[in-house]
Design a protein around this motif. Sequence first.
Motif, PDB file in Angstrom:
ATOM      1  N   VAL A 285       0.878  -0.929   0.014  1.00  0.00           N
ATOM      2  CA  VAL A 285       0.136  -0.039  -0.059  1.00  0.00           C
ATOM      3  C   VAL A 285       0.824   1.277   0.169  1.00  0.00           C
ATOM      4  O   VAL A 285       0.485   2.341  -0.567  1.00  0.00           O
ATOM      5  CB  VAL A 285      -1.033   0.124   1.347  1.00  0.00           C
ATOM      6  N   GLY A 286       2.014   1.106   0.619  1.00  0.00           N
ATOM      7  CA  GLY A 286       2.695   2.498   0.799  1.00  0.00           C
ATOM      8  C   GLY A 286       3.438   2.898  -0.565  1.00  0.00           C
ATOM      9  O   GLY A 286       3.300   4.082  -0.905  1.00  0.00           O
ATOM     10  N   ALA A 287       3.931   1.766  -1.162  1.00  0.00           N
ATOM     11  CA  ALA A 287       4.262   2.121  -2.668  1.00  0.00           C
ATOM     12  C   ALA A 287       3.316   2.607  -3.615  1.00  0.00           C
ATOM     13  O   ALA A 287       3.274   3.417  -4.419  1.00  0.00           O
ATOM     14  CB  ALA A 287       5.142   1.063  -3.466  1.00  0.00           C
ATOM     15  N   GLY A 288       2.251   1.831  -3.386  1.00  0.00           N
ATOM     16  CA  GLY A 288       0.881   2.313  -4.243  1.00  0.00           C
ATOM     17  C   GLY A 288       0.449   3.599  -3.858  1.00  0.00           C
ATOM     18  O   GLY A 288       0.040   4.703  -4.803  1.00  0.00           O
ATOM     19  N   SER A 289       0.332   3.943  -2.618  1.00  0.00           N
ATOM     20  CA  SER A 289       0.046   5.588  -2.227  1.00  0.00           C
ATOM     21  C   SER A 289       1.201   6.451  -2.733  1.00  0.00           C
ATOM     22  O   SER A 289       0.734   7.732  -2.976  1.00  0.00           O
ATOM     23  CB  SER A 289       0.091   5.613  -0.623  1.00  0.00           C
ATOM     24  N   ALA A 290       2.536   6.417  -2.783  1.00  0.00           N
ATOM     25  CA  ALA A 290       3.547   7.126  -3.302  1.00  0.00           C
ATOM     26  C   ALA A 290       2.855   7.320  -4.809  1.00  0.00           C
ATOM     27  O   ALA A 290       3.067   8.491  -5.303  1.00  0.00           O
ATOM     28  CB  ALA A 290       4.702   6.678  -3.218  1.00  0.00           C
ATOM     29  N   ALA A 291       2.654   6.614  -5.492  1.00  0.00           N
ATOM     30  CA  ALA A 291       2.273   6.584  -6.950  1.00  0.00           C
ATOM     31  C   ALA A 291       0.996   7.334  -7.037  1.00  0.00           C
ATOM     32  O   ALA A 291       0.937   8.379  -7.769  1.00  0.00           O
ATOM     33  CB  ALA A 291       2.167   5.295  -7.632  1.00  0.00           C
ATOM     34  N   SER A 292       0.099   7.199  -6.223  1.00  0.00           N
ATOM     35  CA  SER A 292      -1.165   7.841  -6.084  1.00  0.00           C
ATOM     36  C   SER A 292      -0.820   9.429  -5.862  1.00  0.00           C
ATOM     37  O   SER A 292      -1.420  10.473  -6.397  1.00  0.00           O
ATOM     38  CB  SER A 292      -2.125   7.458  -5.082  1.00  0.00           C
ATOM     39  N   VAL A 293       0.229   9.577  -4.963  1.00  0.00           N
ATOM     40  CA  VAL A 293       0.348  11.167  -4.741  1.00  0.00           C
ATOM     41  C   VAL A 293       1.087  11.733  -5.742  1.00  0.00           C
ATOM     42  O   VAL A 293       0.823  12.881  -6.272  1.00  0.00           O
ATOM     43  CB  VAL A 293       1.412  11.030  -3.493  1.00  0.00           C
ATOM     44  N   LEU A 294       1.904  10.890  -6.458  1.00  0.00           N
ATOM     45  CA  LEU A 294       2.528  11.611  -7.838  1.00  0.00           C
ATOM     46  C   LEU A 294       1.716  11.853  -8.892  1.00  0.00           C
ATOM     47  O   LEU A 294       1.560  12.770  -9.467  1.00  0.00           O
ATOM     48  CB  LEU A 294       3.583  10.737  -8.416  1.00  0.00           C
ATOM     49  N   LEU A 295       0.559  11.122  -8.999  1.00  0.00           N
ATOM     50  CA  LEU A 295      -0.319  11.346 -10.143  1.00  0.00           C
ATOM     51  C   LEU A 295      -1.441  12.452  -9.494  1.00  0.00           C
ATOM     52  O   LEU A 295      -1.677  13.229 -10.373  1.00  0.00           O
ATOM     53  CB  LEU A 295      -1.313  10.157 -10.209  1.00  0.00           C
ATOM     54  N   PHE A 296      -1.576  12.580  -8.560  1.00  0.00           N
ATOM     55  CA  PHE A 296      -2.421  13.830  -7.591  1.00  0.00           C
ATOM     56  C   PHE A 296      -1.579  14.943  -7.871  1.00  0.00           C
ATOM     57  O   PHE A 296      -2.256  16.259  -8.165  1.00  0.00           O
ATOM     58  CB  PHE A 296      -2.639  13.278  -6.068  1.00  0.00           C
ATOM     59  N   ILE A 297      -0.397  15.156  -7.911  1.00  0.00           N
ATOM     60  CA  ILE A 297       0.455  16.320  -8.053  1.00  0.00           C
ATOM     61  C   ILE A 297       0.251  16.738  -9.602  1.00  0.00           C
ATOM     62  O   ILE A 297       0.095  17.725  -9.714  1.00  0.00           O
ATOM     63  CB  ILE A 297       1.781  16.135  -7.553  1.00  0.00           C
ATOM     64  N   VAL A 298       0.178  15.679 -10.320  1.00  0.00           N
ATOM     65  CA  VAL A 298       0.173  16.116 -11.661  1.00  0.00           C
ATOM     66  C   VAL A 298      -1.314  16.833 -11.881  1.00  0.00           C
ATOM     67  O   VAL A 298      -1.203  17.667 -12.759  1.00  0.00           O
ATOM     68  CB  VAL A 298       0.506  14.930 -12.691  1.00  0.00           C
ATOM     69  N   ILE A 299      -2.108  16.425 -11.579  1.00  0.00           N
ATOM     70  CA  ILE A 299      -3.626  16.608 -11.308  1.00  0.00           C
ATOM     71  C   ILE A 299      -3.572  18.232 -11.078  1.00  0.00           C
ATOM     72  O   ILE A 299      -4.383  18.878 -11.731  1.00  0.00           O
ATOM     73  CB  ILE A 299      -4.676  15.721 -10.946  1.00  0.00           C
ATOM     74  N   ILE A 300      -3.166  18.643  -9.670  1.00  0.00           N
ATOM     75  CA  ILE A 300      -3.124  19.468  -9.255  1.00  0.00           C
ATOM     76  C   ILE A 300      -2.435  20.745  -9.998  1.00  0.00           C
ATOM     77  O   ILE A 300      -2.797  21.777 -10.088  1.00  0.00           O
ATOM     78  CB  ILE A 300      -2.442  19.566  -7.858  1.00  0.00           C
TER      79      ILE A 300
END
Length: 318
Positions: A285-300
């Motif tokens: 989950v930790g690695a998946g959450s890190a990828a989610s944060v990176l995608l979230f930053i792109v959207i922001i």
Amino acid sequence: MTAAPAMTRATRTSPHTLATKRRSPLSGGDSRGAWLFLAPFGLFYVAFLLGPTVWMLITSFFNTSTVKTGLGSFAGFKNYGEMLGRADFWSAMWHTLQFTLYTTPPLVVLAFVFAILTNRVRRGQWFFRLAFFLPYILPSATISLIWVFIFTPGSGLWASAQQAVGITPGAGVLASPATAMIGIAIATVWWTLGFNFVLYLAGLQEIPRELYEAAAVDGATTWEQIRFITLPLLGRTTTLVILLQIIASLKIFDQVYLMTSGGPGISTQVALTLITGTAFTDNRVGAGSAASVLLFIVIIVIAVVRQIIDRSLARKAA
């Protein structure tokens, strides 16, 4: 002898009382009622949107797993470094960008063209609104099932159309790494075109018809009217449509998961399928959450850029 007239005392309203009355149009009871109406959405927002976002950010710094309780050991930025160093992460990001490039231009251009044509129809506009918007209300599972049947090799509608024009059907659109993403993009365009169409049609109906009539009197052609009247006045609508479409394309998951499951191979694996696979299939989950944060930053970042563009267009219009 008549009685003296009674002296009336003029009542004065203190400035504090006036300030209190002007402070808010809602009384205490009305304010509590408004909060009660907002409470269901507030609970939904905290429980299903804000809460998971905060949890995602926290778990991205830990070695969290679905097979162990708690957050696990502290990892710092190791999860981010791992995701940025994985080849399949960049491949998934490229496939997400590829899908965005395949879907955004046609969804913007076709919605604009069909909205202009529909706006020129004097009667029966409700039929075109219904026809374009009806697929959008269908669930993604239904859309995926329809297009999987269409792209089925040998018996699908696409194979029948190829045979009708003398082309030998191949292994299928979704079975080839070169065409699988194109097939998903075609299904998505057909599915979501109606939403952009309605936005453009609403914007067109806000433009006064007198402008077109005056331009026609001055000798402007239809193309000149679209170029010098329609396009400038729909500038903010276009930026909104582009932003919403880019964000929706970056969050692509349903169609890919249901139509190809990321295949053939990893040719259609996008960011969210990689995230869910890492978090739940690999139990990281930790690695998946890190990828989610990176995608979230792109959207922001995209949302901020859109806001800057929107403000610049507003200044030019003023």
